[in-house]
Design a protein around this motif. Sequence first.
Motif, mmCIF file in Angstrom:
data_model
loop_
_atom_site.group_PDB
_atom_site.id
_atom_site.type_symbol
_atom_site.label_atom_id
_atom_site.label_comp_id
_atom_site.label_asym_id
_atom_site.label_seq_id
_atom_site.Cartn_x
_atom_site.Cartn_y
_atom_site.Cartn_z
ATOM 1 N N ASP A 16 -1.948 -2.478 -4.728
ATOM 2 C CA ASP A 16 -2.468 -1.894 -3.677
ATOM 3 C C ASP A 16 -1.903 -0.891 -3.785
ATOM 4 O OD1 ASP A 16 -4.507 -3.814 -2.731
ATOM 5 O OD2 ASP A 16 -3.491 -4.957 -1.570
ATOM 6 N N GLY A 17 -0.515 -0.802 -3.886
ATOM 7 C CA GLY A 17 1.060 0.333 -4.311
ATOM 8 C C GLY A 17 0.144 0.909 -5.345
ATOM 9 N N LEU A 18 -0.153 0.876 -5.729
ATOM 10 C CA LEU A 18 -0.284 2.106 -7.552
ATOM 11 C C LEU A 18 -1.617 2.530 -6.783
ATOM 12 C CD1 LEU A 18 0.109 2.694 -9.784
ATOM 13 C CD2 LEU A 18 -1.189 0.900 -11.031
ATOM 14 N N LYS A 19 -2.140 1.842 -6.155
ATOM 15 C CA LYS A 19 -4.206 2.630 -5.573
ATOM 16 C C LYS A 19 -3.209 4.283 -4.966
ATOM 17 C CE LYS A 19 -7.341 -0.019 -4.410
ATOM 18 N NZ LYS A 19 -7.626 -1.510 -3.986
ATOM 19 N N GLU A 20 -2.912 3.921 -4.427
ATOM 20 C CA GLU A 20 -2.317 4.200 -3.181
ATOM 21 C C GLU A 20 -1.847 5.924 -3.393
ATOM 22 O OE1 GLU A 20 -3.805 4.634 -0.005
ATOM 23 O OE2 GLU A 20 -4.852 2.777 -0.187
#
Length: 471
Positions: free
Chosen positions: A415-419
């Motif tokens: 999720d952090g990578l997506k953001e």
Amino acid sequence: MRQSSLVVVSNRLPIDDSVAPDGACEWRRSPGGLAGALHAILDRTPATWVGWGGKVGDAPALPDIGSLRMRPMGLTSEEHSGYYEGFANSTLWPLYHDAVLPPVFDRGWWETYRAVNQRFARAAAEAVEPGGTVWVQDYHLQLVPQMIRELRPDVLIGFFLHVPFPPPELFMQLPRRLDLLRGMLGADLVGFQRPQAAHNIAQLAVKLLGARVTGDDQITLDGRAIRTGAFPMSIDVAEMQALAARRDVRERAAQLRSDLGRPRRVLLSVDRLDYIKGIEHRLTAYSELLRDGRVKVRDTVMVQVAVPSRERVDSYRALRHRIEGEVGRINGEHGRVGEPAIHYLIQPFDRAELAALYQTADVMVVTPLRDGMNLVAKEYVAARADASGALVLSEFAGAADELEDAFLVNPHDVDGLKETLLRAMEADPADLERRMTAMRSHLVGHDIVAWARAYLTTLDRTGRVAAGLRK
């Protein structure tokens, strides 16, 4: 045989697997690889390079490359299997990279690894002149420093570990931990990419060998002082800048953009096909952005270059199969006729083509789960002459210590990578220019020659060895 004042020892020689009809050798270059990095400092430096020629069998007769003499080593099929594919890359490699895959401990591999290290040590001992310097590279040859010391106590011995060095609790798992530790500490200077690695080896030396540690960088063992330290490796910044400035490279970048359908945004990743590189995590993040409609195929495209690696090792074959299946799924679900979501290329690229790709990419995505340095991130920065572009960089790559103005990310956090990918894609151009300018400024003062001079000057405080490097 002729001897040299500087002898470099590594698993591979930096040459193509074949010699041209005219008998000339060429440098074997791969994205971010050891040979590519050392090319910049050794192609005009009088030295001897000891290493395997790349093909199983007897050592080939190889011509010199300029002032660099080649001392090829032969490997039998059994040695390649046990030493390289086995102990080096199925035991040490996964353990040194946080045990992303469980390391395999095989007693037979160890005996082969030790025997091959002994042959490399003998070759180096024969090649170095009295009072000269031997510089041993990486985890394939961890026993070599101590072996050379026993053969040639008159020479200076350096050892540099290009991959991460694990915390004590992981290193302690190794059945031959004492031999490996003593092997490394046979050097006068043990260099690492990051400071934490030097702390790790000091802790192990005290715990396992009863050594004393003074200050932050010196281990005293058996009455001998061994210095340790962090020397972050770099690239030939001038070479990449010159490539990026070439007219044909700029034209090729424009052609690549056109071939991709002139999307608004191009995301690029260039990796060896390896489970530490985080390729699967990256694909998952990008797939979910497409699924959720936060990225559209019509205006964004990802290019994933994966250079084949260790193709005879089961875990690498399985990884390739999984990645190819995932790319096919993503393109099948999200691609359009003539518009794939991901362009997936399993092939090496020459330096000019890489420079063109770097200039094509609006966002460079470098997200290894663990990496000693990652020179591809630095190559991208060096290629961005107009100070545009965004670098998304894993916190667990050594380059993150230096390229603090990148968009740093924990690649395990999808999720952090997506953001973070979205932040990089949507960043204000002025912010991107500020970040890229700062990173480029750092690289200019910290190129491959600066790295080699820093290491060799620490190894030989007289400055004699470093003075022999090309300017």
